[in-house]
Design a protein around this motif. Sequence first.
Motif, PDB file in Angstrom:
ATOM      1  N   HIS A 140       3.136  -7.429   4.326  1.00 32.52           N
ATOM      2  CA  HIS A 140       1.849  -6.813   4.669  1.00 32.52           C
ATOM      3  C   HIS A 140       1.499  -7.073   6.130  1.00 32.52           C
ATOM      4  CE1 HIS A 140       0.094  -5.845   0.598  1.00 32.52           C
ATOM      5  NE2 HIS A 140       1.202  -6.500   0.266  1.00 32.52           N
ATOM      6  N   ASN A 141       0.431  -6.411   6.602  1.00 25.46           N
ATOM      7  CA  ASN A 141      -0.237  -6.769   7.861  1.00 25.46           C
ATOM      8  C   ASN A 141      -1.635  -7.249   7.516  1.00 25.46           C
ATOM      9  OD1 ASN A 141       1.183  -3.763   8.933  1.00 25.46           O
ATOM     10  ND2 ASN A 141       1.875  -5.711   9.744  1.00 25.46           N
TER      11      ASN A 141
ATOM     12  N   GLU B 181      -0.515   0.404   8.011  1.00 20.39           N
ATOM     13  CA  GLU B 181       0.154  -0.699   7.309  1.00 20.39           C
ATOM     14  C   GLU B 181       1.238  -0.198   6.361  1.00 20.39           C
ATOM     15  OE1 GLU B 181      -2.459  -3.450   5.333  1.00 20.39           O
ATOM     16  OE2 GLU B 181      -0.793  -4.633   4.545  1.00 20.39           O
TER      17      GLU B 181
ATOM     18  N   HIS C  26       0.808  -1.223   0.000  1.00 19.97           N
ATOM     19  CA  HIS C  26       0.000   0.000   0.000  1.00 19.97           C
ATOM     20  C   HIS C  26       0.846   1.281   0.000  1.00 19.97           C
ATOM     21  CE1 HIS C  26      -2.770  -3.193   0.821  1.00 19.97           C
ATOM     22  NE2 HIS C  26      -2.058  -3.510   1.876  1.00 19.97           N
TER      23      HIS C  26
ATOM     24  N   LYS D 229      -6.656   0.377   6.172  1.00 19.97           N
ATOM     25  CA  LYS D 229      -5.378  -0.310   6.361  1.00 19.97           C
ATOM     26  C   LYS D 229      -4.602   0.245   7.556  1.00 19.97           C
ATOM     27  CE  LYS D 229      -5.748  -2.690   2.421  1.00 19.97           C
ATOM     28  NZ  LYS D 229      -5.992  -4.151   2.469  1.00 19.97           N
TER      29      LYS D 229
HETATM   30 ZN   LIG Z   1      -1.898  -5.314   2.917  1.00 21.09          ZN
END
Ligand SMILES: [Zn+2]
Length: 194
Positions: free
Chosen positions: A84-85, A25, A9, A16
Amino acid sequence: MIVLIDNGHGVDTPGKQSPDGRLREWAWTRAMARSIVDGLRETGIDARTLVPEEYDLPLLQRVNRVNALCRLHGAANVVLVSVHNNAAGADGCWHSARGFLPLVAPNASRASRRLASILYAGARSAGLSGNRAPLPAGYVEQNLYICRHTLCPAVLTENLFQDNRDDVDFLLSDEGRRAIRDLHINAIKEYFQM
Ligand SMILES: [Zn+2]
């Protein structure tokens, strides 16, 4: 070998983030990607961040960056890990799901699956695999654009849940950042059998 670390992102991506806004994120994954890259470079691996920009580079452009290097160096000599998270909901509320999850695309190569299962084994032994059922294969298949369209081995790591309070506390701690960084560095070294 070139290791590309992608980060999810961008500063311009809505949502997010943790419900309390402490973890975003795009920012967490950019700092983590840089930290993984620095750690890999210290061991002599040619590691690079895929998206040094802060904005959300479109997935097609991310894929094009990866595949340009694959064409230049050979796809077998490039590896992509996208950091990512995870999130259990998109409702701005806290949820109960916790833990680390590696994902590959349905068309993933044997090499992608091997790297994903090394990451999962590392997460389990570090106590990061969370509170859900163990994964027999060591990864989950999901139709992820960046994994599906890149020519090299590719894994997307969901690094704990941005909508779980305990995970967020851990992700924002020095201990948590170190654990996630080391998980990636050790798995990538093991993948290369170093
Ligand atoms: Zn993500």
